[in-house]
Design an enzyme around this catalytic site. Structure first.
Site, PDB file in Angstrom:
ATOM      1  N   GLU A 167      43.701  38.207  38.464  1.00 41.22           N
ATOM      2  CA  GLU A 167      43.939  38.447  37.030  1.00 41.22           C
ATOM      3  C   GLU A 167      45.400  38.117  36.676  1.00 41.22           C
ATOM      4  OE1 GLU A 167      43.752  42.587  35.929  1.00 41.22           O
ATOM      5  OE2 GLU A 167      43.444  42.126  33.817  1.00 41.22           O
TER       6      GLU A 167
ATOM      7  N   LYS B 119      38.663  39.556  28.618  1.00 45.37           N
ATOM      8  CA  LYS B 119      38.480  40.906  29.165  1.00 45.37           C
ATOM      9  C   LYS B 119      37.815  41.793  28.123  1.00 45.37           C
ATOM     10  CE  LYS B 119      41.357  44.206  31.745  1.00 45.37           C
ATOM     11  NZ  LYS B 119      42.638  44.267  32.454  1.00 45.37           N
TER      12      LYS B 119
ATOM     13  N   CYS C 110      38.855  42.449  35.614  1.00 46.17           N
ATOM     14  CA  CYS C 110      39.354  43.703  36.178  1.00 46.17           C
ATOM     15  C   CYS C 110      38.661  44.986  35.732  1.00 46.17           C
ATOM     16  CB  CYS C 110      40.862  43.813  35.984  1.00 46.17           C
ATOM     17  SG  CYS C 110      41.530  45.142  37.032  1.00 46.17           S
TER      18      CYS C 110
HETATM   19  N1  LIG Z   1      44.075  45.306  35.405  1.00 47.45           N
HETATM   20  C1  LIG Z   1      43.322  46.347  35.105  1.00 47.45           C
HETATM   21  O1  LIG Z   1      42.504  46.324  34.218  1.00 47.45           O
HETATM   22  N2  LIG Z   1      43.541  47.442  35.848  1.00 47.45           N
HETATM   23  C2  LIG Z   1      42.997  48.713  35.528  1.00 47.45           C
HETATM   24  C3  LIG Z   1      42.897  49.570  36.705  1.00 47.45           C
HETATM   25  C4  LIG Z   1      41.657  49.353  37.469  1.00 47.45           C
HETATM   26  O2  LIG Z   1      40.699  48.859  36.937  1.00 47.45           O
HETATM   27  O3  LIG Z   1      41.631  49.716  38.635  1.00 47.45           O
END
Ligand SMILES: NC(=O)NCCC(=O)O
Length: 433
Positions: A119, A196, A233
């Site tokens: 990401e 996202k 993510c």
């Molecule tokens: N980049 C992101 O969305 N991180 C959020 C934390 C996770 O999903 O573990």
């Protein structure tokens, strides 16, 4: 929390368990002995020279009489920042471009057809700081920014599809920012982008300070190497997100991530694997590596002292198959390239055994909807199987056609009648009716 130096769960088991026990542990933990792929000597030498881990595994399917095997090789790239976040923006981007370029060249030597990066791969994960400059300067156009142009060159040079998650600056629509994955076809054409869908507001993940939830739905991209989707993510925590990509036809769902041990490491091995099982598809979870130290302190809004880093990004990228098997994770500590050979026939074969999606698929047919973008470009062939792949029923061959929209009540809720404490179910409410 495991210390950063702890290289990996699987390595620890390998080192400490007797072989018989290890076989049993792997049977339960990974769904079986992972089948290692042999790789060209020059690829192994290059990975060692460039100081990154290179691992390769295969997931076979049963032989069918009417369909040939549909083999595709995916490459998952995880990496540290080559330069610290205090370096000038252009230098950081340049160093990341060079690092990825050399890793993709090795992926190509390993016969990878679709490569996916972590990401926001062109930048430090700076959203924890809540500062705008210089971090917003890492944003670029998804259609023709310097990173997309690099990916187009890589795609053409190596004949592979590139999934490139970046911070997008949408200049054509008010200059707004998005967290976006650009999909570049093996012909070098930009096939489209996915944004996202769930934006975290947890701990130091202050991403909603920069961009909002994506507006593009759950697009699936028809490539010469199968139908792919990108669930970025935080989207991995939301089962319906995976489901919608899968209902729209995805056979492989990439999950490029940036996440730290204190928050999510116990969830990491479960979520993408569970999604592969529940949706009869392959999933590919990718996480960055290391600690990123920022020039200025920030707080986490939890009364604890201000600090300069987010925590430890624990790598551990892995691939899961629809039948629940998974690869070991890449290292927690090193850059790495994980190559996995997938027989996409396994998706349908597993669905026929378990039928987890059967009621959803029925609804999909009624709604007559799928969301698929098709790749008309050329690129390296994958054999007969590729040519035979077709978009799912109801999907146009060239553009997003519609969003999945259930037209009937999905599930019913039953309530206990208070006068009958023994639990006789009485009243049915159709959700959405
Ligand atoms: N980049 C992101 O969305 N991180 C959020 C934390 C996770 O999903 O573990």
């Amino acid at each position: 929390m495991a210390s950063p130096e702890f290289p990996s769960l699987e390595r620890s088991l390998e080192e400490h368990l007797p072989p018989d026990e290890l076989r049993n542990v792997r049977r339960i933990l990974l769904g079986g002995e992972p089948r290692k792929l042999s790789l060209p000597a020059e690829a192994l030498a290059a990975a060692s020279e460039l100081d990154f881990e290179l691992a390769a595994f295969g997931f076979e399917a049963a032989e069918e009489q009417l369909r040939p095997a549909r083999l595709v090789r995916v490459g998952l790239v995880q990496n540290r920042l080559p330069l610290p976040p205090c370096a000038p923006v252009a230098e950081q981007v340049g160093a990341l471009h060079r690092r990825i370029e050399e890793m993709v060249a090795v992926a190509a030597q390993c016969g990878v057809n679709v490569v996916c990066f972590q990401e926001a791969w062109t930048m430090p994960f700076a959203f924890c700081t809540r500062e705008k400059l210089p971090w917003t300067e890492f944003a670029e156009s998804a259609e023709d920014g310097p990173t997309t142009r690099l990916c187009q060159r890589l795609a053409r040079a190596h004949g592979l599809v590139v999934v490139s998650p970046i911070l997008e600056r949408d200049e054509a629509h008010g200059d707004v920012l998005w967290n976006t994955a650009v999909v570049v076809s093996s012909s070098g054409a930009v096939l489209g982008k996915s944004r996202k869908n769930h934006v975290p507001r947890v701990g130091d993940f202050n991403e909603a300070t920069y961009y909002m939830e994506g507006t593009l739905g759950h697009p699936v991209f028809q490539t010469p190497f199968g139908r792919i989707a990108v669930n970025i993510c935080y989207g991995r925590h939301h089962p319906l997100n995976w489901l919608l990509y899968s209902l729209n036809g995805a056979e492989i769902i990439f999950n490029p991530s940036a996440t730290v041990g204190a928050l999510s490491e116990a969830l990491w091995p479960i979520e993408a694997r569970n999604a592969a099982i529940a949706n009869h598809c392959f999933t590919c979870a990718i996480n960055r590596v290391g600690v990123e130290r920022f020039p200025r302190e920030f707080t986490s809004g939890d009364g604890k002292p201000a600090h300069r880093d987010f925590g430890y990004f624990y790598g551990s990228s892995y691939v899961s198959a629809p039948d629940g098997r998974r690869t070991p994770g890449l290292s927690r500590t090193r850059d790495g390239l994980l190559v996995a050979e997938l027989d996409l026939n396994l998706c349908r074969q597993t669905g026929d055994i378990w039928n987890f999606k059967v009621c959803w698929e029925g609804l999909e047919c009624r709604a007559g909807a799928s969301e698929v973008r098709s790749d008309q470009g050329g690129g390296r062939g994958m054999g007969r199987s590729c040519q035979e792949m077709e978009p799912p029923q109801g999907a146009s061959s060239s553009s997003l056609v519609s969003k999945w929209r259930p037209e009937a009540p999905l599930h019913s809720v039953w309530q206990l009648r208070p006068t009958e404490p023994d639990g006789i179910l009485d009243k049915q409410h159709a959700v959405g009716a």
